[in-house]
Design a protein around this motif. Structure first.
Motif, PDB file in Angstrom:
ATOM      1  N   PHE A 249     -13.851   9.813  -2.198  1.00 24.58           N
ATOM      2  CA  PHE A 249     -12.546   9.187  -1.961  1.00 24.58           C
ATOM      3  C   PHE A 249     -11.420  10.195  -2.148  1.00 24.58           C
ATOM      4  CE2 PHE A 249     -12.591   4.348  -1.978  1.00 24.58           C
ATOM      5  CZ  PHE A 249     -13.871   4.285  -1.467  1.00 24.58           C
ATOM      6  N   PHE A 250     -11.563  11.005  -3.194  1.00 21.37           N
ATOM      7  CA  PHE A 250     -10.547  12.002  -3.506  1.00 21.37           C
ATOM      8  C   PHE A 250     -10.475  13.052  -2.392  1.00 21.37           C
ATOM      9  CE2 PHE A 250      -9.367  16.050  -5.544  1.00 21.37           C
ATOM     10  CZ  PHE A 250      -8.120  15.705  -6.020  1.00 21.37           C
TER      11      PHE A 250
ATOM     12  N   THR B 253      -8.295  -0.706   0.483  1.00 20.33           N
ATOM     13  CA  THR B 253      -8.405   0.136  -0.699  1.00 20.33           C
ATOM     14  C   THR B 253      -7.233   1.092  -0.735  1.00 20.33           C
ATOM     15  OG1 THR B 253     -10.793  -0.019  -0.688  1.00 20.33           O
ATOM     16  CG2 THR B 253      -9.853   1.812  -1.901  1.00 20.33           C
TER      17      THR B 253
ATOM     18  N   LEU C 108      -8.846  15.736   3.941  1.00 19.98           N
ATOM     19  CA  LEU C 108      -9.549  16.045   5.187  1.00 19.98           C
ATOM     20  C   LEU C 108      -8.644  15.857   6.388  1.00 19.98           C
ATOM     21  CD1 LEU C 108     -13.098  14.531   4.601  1.00 19.98           C
ATOM     22  CD2 LEU C 108     -12.274  16.846   4.229  1.00 19.98           C
ATOM     23  N   GLN C 109      -7.554  15.154   6.218  1.00 21.35           N
ATOM     24  CA  GLN C 109      -6.685  14.943   7.372  1.00 21.35           C
ATOM     25  C   GLN C 109      -5.208  15.035   7.006  1.00 21.35           C
ATOM     26  OE1 GLN C 109      -8.759  11.388   8.220  1.00 21.35           O
ATOM     27  NE2 GLN C 109      -7.061  10.087   7.732  1.00 21.35           N
TER      28      GLN C 109
ATOM     29  N   ARG D 237      -7.545  18.633  11.894  1.00 18.14           N
ATOM     30  CA  ARG D 237      -7.772  17.431  11.090  1.00 18.14           C
ATOM     31  C   ARG D 237      -7.241  16.165  11.754  1.00 18.14           C
ATOM     32  NH1 ARG D 237      -6.515  19.612   5.032  1.00 18.14           N
ATOM     33  NH2 ARG D 237      -7.354  21.679   5.321  1.00 18.14           N
TER      34      ARG D 237
ATOM     35  N   GLN E  42      -5.900   3.650   4.401  1.00 16.89           N
ATOM     36  CA  GLN E  42      -4.913   4.224   5.304  1.00 16.89           C
ATOM     37  C   GLN E  42      -5.492   5.439   6.030  1.00 16.89           C
ATOM     38  OE1 GLN E  42      -1.989   3.422   6.362  1.00 16.89           O
ATOM     39  NE2 GLN E  42      -1.449   5.364   7.346  1.00 16.89           N
ATOM     40  N   LEU E  43      -6.139   6.333   5.264  1.00 11.47           N
ATOM     41  CA  LEU E  43      -6.646   7.571   5.845  1.00 11.47           C
ATOM     42  C   LEU E  43      -7.926   7.355   6.636  1.00 11.47           C
ATOM     43  CD1 LEU E  43      -6.017   9.953   2.828  1.00 11.47           C
ATOM     44  CD2 LEU E  43      -4.834   9.959   5.011  1.00 11.47           C
ATOM     45  N   THR E  44      -8.751   6.420   6.189  1.00  8.99           N
ATOM     46  CA  THR E  44     -10.059   6.245   6.814  1.00  8.99           C
ATOM     47  C   THR E  44      -9.988   5.295   8.002  1.00  8.99           C
ATOM     48  OG1 THR E  44     -10.954   6.465   4.616  1.00  8.99           O
ATOM     49  CG2 THR E  44     -12.482   5.753   6.304  1.00  8.99           C
TER      50      THR E  44
ATOM     51  N   TYR F 198      -7.161   5.415   0.539  1.00 10.46           N
ATOM     52  CA  TYR F 198      -8.423   5.483   1.290  1.00 10.46           C
ATOM     53  C   TYR F 198      -8.389   4.740   2.621  1.00 10.46           C
ATOM     54  CZ  TYR F 198     -13.387   5.540   2.328  1.00 10.46           C
ATOM     55  OH  TYR F 198     -14.595   5.722   2.952  1.00 10.46           O
TER      56      TYR F 198
ATOM     57  N   ASN G 227     -11.451  12.871   0.606  1.00 11.55           N
ATOM     58  CA  ASN G 227     -11.024  12.256   1.856  1.00 11.55           C
ATOM     59  C   ASN G 227      -9.514  12.430   2.102  1.00 11.55           C
ATOM     60  OD1 ASN G 227     -11.720  10.514   4.149  1.00 11.55           O
ATOM     61  ND2 ASN G 227     -10.357   9.037   3.149  1.00 11.55           N
ATOM     62  N   MET G 228      -8.765  12.497   0.989  1.00 13.66           N
ATOM     63  CA  MET G 228      -7.320  12.662   1.108  1.00 13.66           C
ATOM     64  C   MET G 228      -6.945  13.989   1.756  1.00 13.66           C
ATOM     65  SD  MET G 228      -5.225  11.240  -2.102  1.00 13.66           S
ATOM     66  CE  MET G 228      -6.054  12.146  -3.401  1.00 13.66           C
TER      67      MET G 228
ATOM     68  N   PHE H 162      -6.444   6.448  -3.737  1.00 11.44           N
ATOM     69  CA  PHE H 162      -6.453   7.683  -2.951  1.00 11.44           C
ATOM     70  C   PHE H 162      -6.077   7.419  -1.494  1.00 11.44           C
ATOM     71  CE2 PHE H 162      -9.837   8.994  -6.136  1.00 11.44           C
ATOM     72  CZ  PHE H 162      -8.945   9.710  -6.916  1.00 11.44           C
TER      73      PHE H 162
ATOM     74  N   LYS I 226     -14.286   9.280  12.979  1.00 13.28           N
ATOM     75  CA  LYS I 226     -14.383   8.783  11.603  1.00 13.28           C
ATOM     76  C   LYS I 226     -15.681   7.996  11.423  1.00 13.28           C
ATOM     77  CE  LYS I 226     -12.439   9.227   7.865  1.00 13.28           C
ATOM     78  NZ  LYS I 226     -11.858  10.463   7.346  1.00 13.28           N
TER      79      LYS I 226
ATOM     80  N   ASP J 156     -17.187  16.673   5.396  1.00 15.16           N
ATOM     81  CA  ASP J 156     -17.830  15.487   5.953  1.00 15.16           C
ATOM     82  C   ASP J 156     -18.707  15.829   7.157  1.00 15.16           C
ATOM     83  OD1 ASP J 156     -15.878  15.731   7.827  1.00 15.16           O
ATOM     84  OD2 ASP J 156     -15.179  13.660   7.735  1.00 15.16           O
TER      85      ASP J 156
ATOM     86  N   PHE K 239     -10.793  23.648   8.855  1.00 12.15           N
ATOM     87  CA  PHE K 239     -12.187  23.214   8.917  1.00 12.15           C
ATOM     88  C   PHE K 239     -12.836  23.567  10.246  1.00 12.15           C
ATOM     89  CE2 PHE K 239     -10.358  19.945   5.976  1.00 12.15           C
ATOM     90  CZ  PHE K 239     -10.901  20.518   4.839  1.00 12.15           C
TER      91      PHE K 239
ATOM     92  N   GLN L 162      -4.828   5.131   9.905  1.00 12.59           N
ATOM     93  CA  GLN L 162      -4.321   6.309  10.603  1.00 12.59           C
ATOM     94  C   GLN L 162      -5.187   6.650  11.816  1.00 12.59           C
ATOM     95  OE1 GLN L 162      -1.389   7.856   9.888  1.00 12.59           O
ATOM     96  NE2 GLN L 162      -1.737   8.951  11.804  1.00 12.59           N
ATOM     97  N   PRO L 163      -6.538   6.719  11.640  1.00 16.14           N
ATOM     98  CA  PRO L 163      -7.384   6.954  12.824  1.00 16.14           C
ATOM     99  C   PRO L 163      -7.201   5.873  13.895  1.00 16.14           C
ATOM    100  CG  PRO L 163      -8.661   7.308  10.847  1.00 16.14           C
ATOM    101  CD  PRO L 163      -7.338   6.766  10.404  1.00 16.14           C
TER     102      PRO L 163
ATOM    103  N   TYR M 247      -8.110  12.853  13.281  1.00 11.56           N
ATOM    104  CA  TYR M 247      -9.237  11.930  13.374  1.00 11.56           C
ATOM    105  C   TYR M 247      -8.909  10.736  14.260  1.00 11.56           C
ATOM    106  CZ  TYR M 247     -12.083  13.939   9.617  1.00 11.56           C
ATOM    107  OH  TYR M 247     -12.886  14.744   8.853  1.00 11.56           O
TER     108      TYR M 247
END
Lengths: 602, 384
Positions: B377-378, A77, B383-384, A263, A84-86, A82, B380-381, A80, A270, B184, B239, A89-90, A265
Motif C-alpha cells: 500500500f505504501f 480505502t 508508483l504513479q 508512471r 484514489q491511486l489504484t 490507496y 503504491n503511492m 496511503f 492496473k 509491480d 521505472f 486516478q486510473p 496508469y
C-alpha cells in the motif's frame, strides 16, 4: 403420463421450431447466454472470494472464503490514498484516453472518408488502401515505433536518443513522447479506419438528390455540410465514438509501452499488475470495465434505435458531384500520403532495421547481422534463443499454433455469423431476434483483458476447458460480433423472394443456404470470416492470461521477448506477424473479393 | 432396494479410493529417494515413461534441460514462464488433475511459500549426493542458486554517480537518473523493498544516514528509516519493464550520470556496452570503500518437484544435475549467478557468494508475507 401442454400449444411449439430461423435463434440464445452471462457470474463471484497467496496472508481467512476485502480496498480505502491511486486516478486516465482517442479517430477517419468519397482528391487509391493498415497491424506496433522514434535524453529514463533527436536534433518534450497524449493519439490512429469505414460507407451510399436539390437552390457549401451531410452521418459518428471508446478503454499494450516510463496508469494496466498478487481486486477492475461496456451498448442501442430511419437513406442515386479541392488538392494529397507512409510504412522499416543490429543505437554495417532471422548456435548473443526465428522450431511452432487458432476462430465465428445473420433478419422485429442480436454483439463490448480473466476463472472450474479449447472458444465468441454484423448486413440486402421461390419447390433449408444465399452474398459473408482471422492473429490481451505458455502464440511470445528485453528477436517476430496478417488479407481479398472494410462497414 | 443401492454406492466409492491411497504420493517418493545414490536415481528415472516437463522463470533452464536430455536420452519440454504464469498453471493443472510439470524452478520465496507450498503444489527434494555441500538453511525449499541485483552506473563523462551511501540516491540531483524495474512488474523487487522495513535494515539505514550527513535521521511521518528511504528512492526512479533493457540503456554513451539497480548477470547480453558500466560492489572490493549499508539485494532461485509429476524420479535426477557443476554451467559461465552448492565457485572475476551476502539485502519469506500488504500500500503511492 400427463402432458402439461394442450394439443394446441404443442402444435404451436412444433410450428415454431419448424422454421430454421427459430431453431437458430433459440440455439444461439442458449449458447451465447452460457458463454457470456455464465462467465460474468463467475467473475462477480471472484470479486468476493479469498484467493491463494497474498490474499490469504493479508485477509487471514482460508482460501475460497467470502470477503468484502477486495471491494473495500478498491473503492473505499483512504489509507496511503490507496483507492484514489489504484482505481479512481486510473479510471479518470482511462476515460480521458478513450474519449480523446475516439475524437481523433472520428476527426481523422471521418475527414479522410469525406475526402475520399466526396472530393476529387489525388492519390485516392494509395491513401484508401494504406489507410486500413494501422487497424490490421497490432496496436503496439505504432506504440513501440513512437517510443523508439521520439525518445531522447531529456525524457523518461533519458539514456539514449531516438531517430528524431539523433538525426534531426529535435528533442520532443516528455508529454509528447510518453503518457496521455501519445497513448490517445496512437489508439486514435489505430481505430481511425473504423471511422473511415463506417462513415465512408454512408457517405458513399448517400442519396445525392438531397445535395443536388441544395445546389440548385444555391445553398452554400458549409451550409450543405452542416444541414445535410453531417445530420446524415451523425448516427455513424456516434456509433464510431462508442465503438472506439470501448475498444480504447480496454487497450493494454499501448499504455504499457507509452505509459509506464512516466508512471501513467490506466485501468487495464492496473488490473494486470493487481491480478498476480491480489486477484480479487484485479477482477473488480475487470467488472467495472464490463459495466462501462454494457452501458455503451445500451446508449448505442438507444441512439441507433431511435434514429433508424436516418441511416436508411441509401437509395442508390445518380452520380454524386465531387467537391473540387482546387489549389488545396495537391497539398492535402501530399500531406496525407506522407502521413500514411509515416504511420503504416516507416514502422515496418524500423522493425526490419532493429531486428538486424546487435548493439542498440549503432546502425553501422559492422553492427548488423541476419543471425536473428536465420542464424544458428547464437549462444554468443545470450538473448534467450540460439536460433534465428525463421529456423527456430519454437517460433515456427508458435506461428503454426497462431494460424491454426486464427483459422479455427474464423471458421466458428464466421459460420455462426452467417447463421445468426439469417436468423435475426428472418425474424426481424421479434423479441427473440433483438435479444440474440444484442447477445451476439455483447462480446465486442467486453474488454479483452477482462473477458480473458473471466475465461481463466471458468477454465479452472470446467474440466477439459484448457489449452487450445479455451483459446478457440474465447476467440470465436469475442469475434462473433464482426461476423454477425456482416451476416446481418448481407442478409438485409437479400430480398425474401429469392428464398421463397426455393421454399415453394421444397428445397431443404441447408441447400437453400449453401446453394442460393451464400453464393449470392459470398464476398460479404467471407468478410465476416476474414475479420475474426485477422484480429485473432494480432490479438494479445484476450489470450495473454489463457495461453498454456508464453511460447504458445506469436503475440504472447513477442510480449515475453519485449519484457525480457530481447529486442531483436522481438522485432523480427513483430514483423513476421504483420507480414502474415497482410498476406492473409491480401490473398483472401484477391481470391474471394472479400475485404476488411466490407466486414466492418457492411 | 434403496439400502442395497446405497451399500453398492458406498462400496464403489471405497474401491475408487483404494488405488488413490495405494499410489504413493510424490512427496513420499521424494522422501524415500533422499537416501538414494546417483546410480539408483538414474535407474529409476530411465524406467519412467513420457515426456519430461520443466517450467522455469529463467531462460537458461531450457538450455540446462537440453543438456540433461542429451546426457540421459530423455525427451523433455521446457517452458520459460513468468512466476505468476507458473503458479496459475500449477494450480489449474494440479487441481484439475491434468498432466503438467514434473519439475519447477522459480524465484520469489514469499509466493512460493504462500501459494505453491501452502497448497501442496510443489514438493521438496534434497539429493543425497549434494546434501553435505548445501547450507542447512538453504535445503528446504532447496535453493539451486542465488541471483543478485546491484547498483551499476555509467562511468562516462564528468558526473559519474559513484555512490558510497544509498542515501545519496535520495538527493535531488538523482531525480530521474536512477532506473529500476517497477516493483509491480517483478515480485523480487517488491520483496526487496519490504525487507528494508524490518528492524535490521531500517536500523542500518538510520545509521548510514547519520554517517553520511552527520546528524540523526528525522523520520517525520515515516514509521522507520526503511520507509523514508523507499519513498525518496522511488521518487527519484524511472521505472522500466525489463532488466536487460535497463542494462542496455544505462550502458549507452549518452547515458552519462545514470545509475541502475538491476540483475548483474544482464551484463552478459551482447547488446550491453559493458565497458561503459561500473559495478559498485566490484569497485568497493578494489578500493575497500563499500556502499553503505547495502549495494543491492539477492534472492534465491528454488528447484522443486511438482506434486503431480508423472516422471518424479527424472525430476529428482534433474534437480541433482542442476545442483552439480555440469547442470550449473548455463548460469556459471557468466557473472551474477551463485550456486547453492558450496563446492561450485562463482565465475573468475566475480566475488564469492559470502562477500555478496554480506553486502546485499537477502529475502526472508516469513517477514515479507507478514508485512506485504502494508508495504505494498505504501509503495503504491510512489508508483504513479
Amino acid at each position: 403420463m400427463l402432458n402439461p401442454f394442450s394439443a394446441r400449444q404443442r402444435a404451436r411449439v412444433r410450428a415454431f421450431f419448424g422454421k430454421p430461423a427459430n431453431i437458430i435463434l433459440v440455439a444461439f440464445c442458449a449458447v451465447l447466454s452460457v458463454l457470456t452471462l455464465y462467465p460474468l457470474i463467475l467473475l462477480l463471484l471472484e470479486t468476493v472470494t479469498v484467493h491463494a497467496g497474498k490474499e490469504v496472508t493479508s485477509i487471514k481467512l482460508p482460501r475460497g472464503s467470502f470477503t468484502l476485502y477486495s471491494l473495500k480496498n478498491i473503492f473505499a480505502t483512504s489509507r496511503f490514498n490507496y483507492s484514489q491511486l489504484t482505481f479512481y486516478q486510473p479510471l479518470f486516465n482511462t476515460l480521458a484516453v478513450a474519449l480523446t482517442a475516439s475524437l481523433i479517430a472520428i476527426l481523422f477517419g471521418g475527414g479522410v472518408a469525406w475526402l475520399i468519397t466526396r472530393t476529387n482528391l489525388k492519390c485516392k487509391k494509395f491513401i484508401s488502401s494504406v489507410f486500413v493498415f494501422p487497424y490490421i497491424m497490432p496496436a503496439w506496433t505504432l506504440a513501440t515505433f513512437w517510443a523508439t522514434f521520439f525518445k531522447n535524453v531529456n525524457v523518461g529514463a533519458g539514456t539514449s536518443n531516438g531517430i528524431m533527436a539523433a538525426v534531426f536534433g529535435i528533442y520532443m518534450p516528455e508529454w509528447f513522447v510518453y503518457g496521455y497524449f501519445p497513448i490517445s493519439l496512437v489508439l486514435g490512429l489505430h481505430y481511425a479506419p473504423f471511422a473511415y469505414i463506417l462513415i465512408g460507407g454512408i457517405l458513399r451510399n448517400m442519396d445525392a438528390n438531397l445535395e443536388e436539390a441544395a445546389t440548385i437552390l444555391k445553398t452554400r457549401r458549409w451550409r450543405m455540410m452542416m444541414r445535410i451531410t453531417l445530420p446524415i452521418v451523425k448516427p455513424a459518428l456516434l456509433s464510431t465514438l462508442l465503438l472506439v471508446f470501448s475498444s480504447a478503454m480496454s487497450a493494454y499494450s499501448v499504455p504499457i509501452f507509452l505509459g509506464s516510463p512516466v508512471r501513467y496508469y490506466v485501468l487495464s494496466t492496473k488490473m494486470m499488475s493487481l491480478i498476480n498478487n491480489f486477484p480479487g481486486q484485479g477482477y473488480i477492475i475487470a467488472a467495472v470495465m464490463i459495466i462501462f461496456g454494457v452501458s455503451i451498448l445500451a446508449v448505442n442501442q438507444k441512439i441507433t434505435g431511435s434514429r433508424k430511419s436516418y441511416t436508411t437513406v441509401t437509395g442508390k442515386s445518380s452520380q454524386i458531384s465531387l467537391v473540387n479541392l482546387r489549389g488545396g488538392n495537391w497539398p492535402i494529397a501530399i500531406i496525407l500520403t506522407v502521413l500514411m507512409i509515416l504511420v503504416a510504412v516507416v514502422p515496418l522499416i524500423t522493425f526490419a532495421l532493429e531486428s538486424v543490429i546487435i548493439k542498440a543505437g549503432d546502425y553501422s554495417l559492422s553492427n548488423m547481422t541476419l543471425d536473428f532471422w536465420i542464424g544458428r548456435n547464437l549462444n554468443y548473443l545470450d538473448q534467450g534463443d540460439s536460433t534465428g526465428i525463421l529456423l527456430s522450431a519454437k517460433v515456427l511452432k508458435a506461428l503454426g499454433y497462431s494460424l491454426l487458432l486464427a483459422i479455427t476462430c474464423s471458421v466458428v465465428a464466421g459460420t455462426s455469423g452467417v447463421l445468426v445473420g439469417y436468423g435475426i433478419v428472418k425474424r426481424r422485429g421479434s423479441k427473440l431476434s433483438t435479444l440474440v442480436s444484442n447477445l451476439s454483439f455483447f462480446p465486442y463490448l467486453m474488454p479483452s483483458l477482462a473477458f480473458g480473466a473471466i475465461y481463466l476463472a471458468m477454465s479452472t472450474r470446467v474440466p477439459g476447458l484448457q489449452g487450445f479449447a479455451v483459446l478457440a472458444l474465447i476467440g470465436s465468441v469475442k469475434y462473433l460480433p464482426f461476423a454477425s454484423r456482416s451476416g446481418v448486413n448481407a442478409m438485409l440486402q437479400l430480398s425474401g423472394e429469392i428464398e421463397e421461390a426455393a421454399v415453394i419447390v421444397g428445397v431443404p433449408w441447408y441447400k437453400r443456404m449453401i446453394r442460393i444465399l451464400f453464393p449470392i452474398q459470398k464476398s460479404s459473408f467471407l468478410s465476416g470470416y476474414l475479420l475474426p482471422m485477422v484480429s485473432c492473429m494480432r490479438e494479445l490481451s484476450l489470450f495473454v492470461l489463457l495461453v498454456p505458455t508464453s511460447n504458445t502464440l506469436l503475440t504472447t511470445m513477442l510480449m515475453q521477448y519485449s519484457e525480457k528485453g530481447w529486442a531483436q528477436f522481438g522485432n523480427a517476430i513483430n514483423l513476421m506477424i504483420i507480414i502474415v496478417v497482410l498476406l492473409v488479407n491480401f490473398l483472401v481479398n484477391k481470391v474471394t473479393g472479400a475485404s476488411i472494410d466490407k466486414g466492418v462497414g457492411g | 432396494m434403496k439400502r442395497f443401492l446405497s451399500l453398492a454406492l458406498a462400496l464403489l466409492m471405497v474401491l475408487c479410493l483404494v488405488p488413490a491411497a495405494m499410489a504413493e504420493s510424490v512427496a513420499d517418493l521424494a522422501k524415500a529417494a533422499e537416501s538414494m545414490t546417483h546410480e539408483e536415481l538414474v535407474e529409476k528415472a530411465l524406467a519412467e515413461e513420457g515426456t519430461f516437463v520443466v517450467y522455469g522463470n529463467t531462460s537458461r533452464i531450457v538450455t540446462a534441460a537440453e543438456n540433461f536430455s542429451a546426457l540421459y536420452g530423455i525427451a523433455f519440454e521446457g517452458s520459460n514462464l513468468k512466476d505468476a504464469e507458473i503458479y496459475t498453471k500449477l494450480s489449474t493443472e494440479i487441481e484439475g488433475k491434468s498432466k503438467g510439470a514434473d519439475m519447477v524452478m522459480i524465484q520469489d520465496g514469499a509466493s512460493l511459500q504462500s501459494i505453491a507450498i501452502a497448497n501442496g503444489y510443489l514438493v521438496n527434494f534434497v539429493p543425497a549426493s549434494v546434501k553435505a555441500n548445501v547450507a542447512e538453511a538453504d535445503q528446504n525449499p532447496l535453493i539451486q542458486q542465488f541471483i543478485n541485483k546491484t547498483f551499476i552506473w555509467n562511468n562516462k563523462g564528468e558526473n559519474v554517480p559513484a555512490i558510497t551511501n544509498v542515501w545519496q540516491l535520495t538527493e535531488p540531483q538523482f531525480k530521474g537518473n536512477i532506473v529500476f524495474k517497477s516493483p509491480d512488474a517483478e515480485q523480487v523487487n517488491m520483496n526487496f523493498l519490504v525487507m528494508l522495513t524490518n528492524e535490521e535494515w531500517s536500523g542500518k539505514l538510520a545509521t548510514a544516514y547519520k554517517n553520511l550527513y552527520g546528524k540523526e535521521i528525522d523520520l517525520g511521518e515515516y514509521p522507520n528509516a526503511g520507509y523514508k528511504w523507499i519513498a525518496e528512492f522511488l521518487g527519484n526512479c524511472v521505472f522500466g519493464n525489463s532488466d536487460t533493457t535497463l542494462a542496455e540503456e544505462v550502458s549507452q554513451e549518452t547515458a552519462q550520470g545514470k545509475i541502475g539497480l538491476f540483475v548483474l548477470s544482464k551484463l552478459r547480453s551482447s547488446s550491453v556496452l559493458t565497458e561503459n558500466l561500473t559495478v559498485g560492489q566490484y569497485q568497493a572490493a578494489e578500493t575497500g570503500v563499500a556502499i553503505e549499508p547495502f549495494s543491492g539485494f539477492m534472492y534465491p532461485m528454488y528447484a522443486m518437484l511438482s506434486s503431480n509429476a508423472s516422471r518424479p524420479y527424472t525430476a529428482m535426477l534433474f534437480i541433482e544435475y542442476l545442483m552439480g557443476a555440469d547442470g550449473f554451467k548455463p548460469w556459471g559461465k557468466s557473472i551474477g549467478a551463485y550456486s547453492g552448492n558450496a563446492e561450485i565457485a562463482p565465475l573468475e572475476g566475480d566475488l564469492p557468494l559470502a562477500d555478496w551476502k554480506a553486502s546485499l539485502v537477502m529475502e526472508d519469506p516469513a517477514y515479507i508475507l507478514a508485512n506485504y500488504e502494508d508495504v505494498y500500500f505504501f509503495v503504491n503511492m510512489f508508483l504513479q
